[in-house]
Design an enzyme around this catalytic site. Structure first.
Site, PDB file in Angstrom:
ATOM      1  N   CYS A   1      -3.713   9.747 -63.593  1.00  0.00           N
ATOM      2  CA  CYS A   1      -2.966   8.478 -63.578  1.00  0.00           C
ATOM      3  C   CYS A   1      -3.914   7.287 -63.747  1.00  0.00           C
ATOM      4  O   CYS A   1      -4.696   6.986 -62.850  1.00  0.00           O
ATOM      5  CB  CYS A   1      -2.198   8.388 -62.259  1.00  0.00           C
ATOM      6  SG  CYS A   1      -1.450   6.789 -61.925  1.00  0.00           S
TER       7      CYS A   1
ATOM      8  N   CYS B   1      -3.550   4.536 -61.163  1.00  0.00           N
ATOM      9  CA  CYS B   1      -4.077   5.008 -59.880  1.00  0.00           C
ATOM     10  C   CYS B   1      -5.591   4.796 -59.823  1.00  0.00           C
ATOM     11  O   CYS B   1      -6.136   4.394 -58.791  1.00  0.00           O
ATOM     12  CB  CYS B   1      -3.767   6.493 -59.669  1.00  0.00           C
ATOM     13  SG  CYS B   1      -2.006   6.884 -59.604  1.00  0.00           S
TER      14      CYS B   1
END
Length: 111
Positions: free
Chosen positions: A33, A36
């Protein structure tokens, strides 16, 4: 992907990690991600700044699906703010440090 002041939280230790007298911020994330990875340094900084008032933990959703499912995590990054193990607030998606800090300050002041 966990810094010095951040706890690695798993399905098996989640309940123990979040049921504390100290409020908890949990980051639900994954290695793949991009957002993230972008939010990680912000959380590292905040974990240091709030060290005595807030516990910061990270849950890898690919490795710990039970807790992600339990909280209905459908999008990452998702930050849960927990008090006594119960969800009090959440932040979904990449946010600026200022936005996260404002939400955390509001959460901490609302005892």
């Amino acid at each position: 992907m966990a810094a010095e002041n951040i706890q690695h939280v798993t399905d098996s230790n989640f309940d123990q990690a979040v049921k504390s007298e100290t409020p908890v911020l949990v980051d639900f994330w994954a290695e793949w991600c991009g957002p993230c990875r972008m939010i990680a340094p912000i959380l590292d900084e905040l974990a240091g700044e709030y060290k005595d008032r807030l516990t910061v933990g990270k849950v890898n959703v690919d490795e710990n699906r039970q807790v992600a499912t339990r909280f209905g995590i459908r999008s990452i990054p998702t930050l849960l703010l927990l008090r006594d193990g119960a969800r009090a607030d959440q932040i979904v998606g990449l946010q600026s440090k200022a936005a996260i800090k404002a939400k955390v300050d509001q959460f901490l002041s609302a005892k």
